[in-house]
Write an enzyme that holds these catalytic residues in place. Structure first.
Site, PDB file in Angstrom:
ATOM      1  N   LYS A  49      16.935 -12.159  19.078  1.00 18.63           N
ATOM      2  CA  LYS A  49      17.622 -13.194  19.862  1.00 18.63           C
ATOM      3  C   LYS A  49      18.196 -12.594  21.140  1.00 18.63           C
ATOM      4  O   LYS A  49      18.144 -13.212  22.201  1.00 18.63           O
ATOM      5  CB  LYS A  49      18.724 -13.855  19.007  1.00 18.63           C
ATOM      6  CG  LYS A  49      18.144 -14.793  17.958  1.00 18.63           C
ATOM      7  CD  LYS A  49      19.138 -15.194  16.876  1.00 18.63           C
ATOM      8  CE  LYS A  49      18.404 -15.937  15.761  1.00 18.63           C
ATOM      9  NZ  LYS A  49      19.249 -16.274  14.625  1.00 18.63           N
ATOM     10  N   GLN A  93      25.039 -15.596  12.494  1.00 20.52           N
ATOM     11  CA  GLN A  93      23.799 -15.278  11.784  1.00 20.52           C
ATOM     12  C   GLN A  93      23.983 -15.447  10.274  1.00 20.52           C
ATOM     13  O   GLN A  93      24.915 -14.897   9.690  1.00 20.52           O
ATOM     14  CB  GLN A  93      23.370 -13.836  12.127  1.00 20.52           C
ATOM     15  CG  GLN A  93      22.027 -13.449  11.545  1.00 20.52           C
ATOM     16  CD  GLN A  93      20.877 -14.282  12.103  1.00 20.52           C
ATOM     17  OE1 GLN A  93      20.760 -14.507  13.293  1.00 20.52           O
ATOM     18  NE2 GLN A  93      20.019 -14.756  11.212  1.00 20.52           N
ATOM     19  N   ASP A 116      22.758 -23.857  16.869  1.00 17.54           N
ATOM     20  CA  ASP A 116      21.893 -23.920  15.683  1.00 17.54           C
ATOM     21  C   ASP A 116      21.802 -25.349  15.143  1.00 17.54           C
ATOM     22  O   ASP A 116      20.970 -25.642  14.290  1.00 17.54           O
ATOM     23  CB  ASP A 116      22.447 -23.012  14.572  1.00 17.54           C
ATOM     24  CG  ASP A 116      21.844 -21.612  14.603  1.00 17.54           C
ATOM     25  OD1 ASP A 116      20.723 -21.473  15.114  1.00 17.54           O
ATOM     26  OD2 ASP A 116      22.498 -20.677  14.107  1.00 17.54           O
TER      27      ASP A 116
END
Ligand code: NAP
Length: 275
Positions: A49, A93, A116
Site C-alpha cells: 500500500k 490493517q 476501506d
C-alpha cells in the site's frame, strides 16, 4: 481457453489516472496506515500500500504499533488521525492481534476518512445504494467486469463466501447492478449445484481448489478473489485455474487479477476522501 481478466494491467492504468488527479490537487492526499503487531502477511500488504501511494503521489504515513499497545492507545491514535488536517484516509490493517475488539476500532474511524468502507455508516450507505466509499475488493471486481463489458444486469451471479469485507458487499453491489444474486457459504448444501447456475461466479473463501471445472457452467465468467499459499510458497486462488479456464468464458488469474484491483481502488478512495 477463457479470456483472462487482466487486473494487473487495468490496475496500472487506474494508478496512472489517480496520479494525474493527485498532480492536479493543491495538496497531495494523506493516507495513515496503522499496523498493530508483526503479522508477516499484514506487513507485506502494508508495504504494498505504501508503494502504491508513492506511485500515485499520495503521502502515506505508517503507524506501526507493538502487539500489546492496547485498545485505548490505539483509539487515541485514531482520534488524533481523525482530527488531523493532513490525513484524509485512515486504514487499520486487519486482522488485529487477538484481544482487540475489531468493530470498536473500525467504528472509531471517521466515516469521512474510512477508505476501506468498513464503518457501519458506509456499510449502511452501500446497502441503500447511496454511497461514497466502496470496499476496495468488491469495487475492484465491479471495475474489472465493467472494463471487459461484462454487464451483471439480468445475470445470475453466485457469490461464494459471505464475509463483511468481501462477500456481503459484493452481493449488494451486484444487486445494485440488477443481477439476480445467490450467496453461498460454509453451510450451503451442494455448493456445486449453485455454482453451476452462475453466469458470473465470484469466489471469496480462501480454500485451494474449492471451485473445480465441473462446478462451472460452460461460458460463465469466473472471478477468483481467494488468496492462498501452496506448500511451496507460491500463490493461488480458490479456483482450479487449469480446469476452469477450459470451461469459463472469462477468468481472473491469481496473482494478477483481483489483488491489484483492490490496491488500485484504495488509491482511488484516498483521493475521493481528500476531495
Ligand atoms: P473470511 O472472512 O474468512 O470469509 C470466508 C468466507 O468463506 C466465509 O463467509 C465462510 O463462511 C466461507 N466459506 C468457508 N469455507 C467455505 C466452503 N467450503 N464453501 C463455501 N463457503 C465457505 O475471508 P475474506 O476476508 O472474505 O477473504 C476471502 C478470501 O479472499 C481469502 O483467501 C482472502 O485472502 C482473499 N482476499 C483477497 C483479496 C484480494 O485483494 N484479492 C482481498 C480480500 C480478501 P462462514 O463464515 O459461514 O464460515
Amino acid at each position: 481457453m477463457a479470456i483472462i481478466l487482466d487486473g494487473k494491467a487495468l490496475a496500472k492504468s487506474i494508478v496512472k489516472e489517480v496520479k494525474t488527479q493527485v498532480n492536479a490537487m493543491a495538496e497531495p492526499p494523506g493516507l495513515a496506515v496503522v499496523i498493530v503487531g508483526d503479522n508477516p502477511a499484514s506487513r507485506v500488504y502494508v508495504n504494498n500500500k505504501k508503494k502504491d501511494c508513492q506511485a500515485c503521489g499520495i503521502v502515506s504515513t505508517e503507524y506501526a504499533l507493538p502487539e500489546d499497545v492496547g485498545e485505548s492507545k490505539l483509539l487515541a491514535l485514531i482520534d488524533e488521525l481523525n482530527q488531523s488536517k493532513d490525513v484524509h484516509g485512515i486504514l487499520v490493517q486487519l486482522p488485529l492481534p487477538e484481544g482487540y475488539d475489531v468493530q470498536k476500532i473500525i467504528q472509531a474511524i471517521s466515516p469521512l476518512k474510512d477508505v476501506d468502507a468498513f464503518h457501519m455508516l458506509n456499510v449502511g450507505r452501500i446497502f441503500n445504494g447511496d454511497y461514497s466509499f466502496l470496499p476496495c475488493t468488491p469495487a475492484g471486481v465491479i471495475e474489472l467486469l465493467d472494463y471487459y463489458n461484462i454487464d451483471p444486469k439480468g445475470k445470475h451471479c453466485v457469490v461464494v463466501g459471505h464475509s463483511n469485507i468481501v462477500g456481503k458487499p459484493m452481493a449488494m453491489m451486484l444487486l445494485h447492478r440488477h443481477a439476480t444474486v445467490t450467496v453461498c457459504h460454509i453451510h450451503t448444501a451442494d455448493l456445486g449445484f449453485h455454482t453451476r447456475q452462475a453466469d458470473i461466479l465470484v469466489c471469496a473463501v480462501g480454500k485451494i481448489g474449492l471451485i473445480t471445472g465441473d462446478m462451472v457452467k460452460p461460458g460463465a465468467v469466473v472471478v477468483d478473489v481467494g488468496i492462498n499459499r501452496r506448500d511451496d510458497g507460491s500463490m493461488c486462488g480458490d479456483v482450479d485455474f487449469e480446469a476452469v479456464s477450459q470451461v469459463a468464458s472469462h477468468i481472473t488469474p491469481v496473482p494478477g487479477g483481483v489483488g491489484p484491483m483492490t490496491r488500485a481502488m484504495l488509491m482511488r478512495n484516498t483521493v475521493m476522501a481528500a476531495n
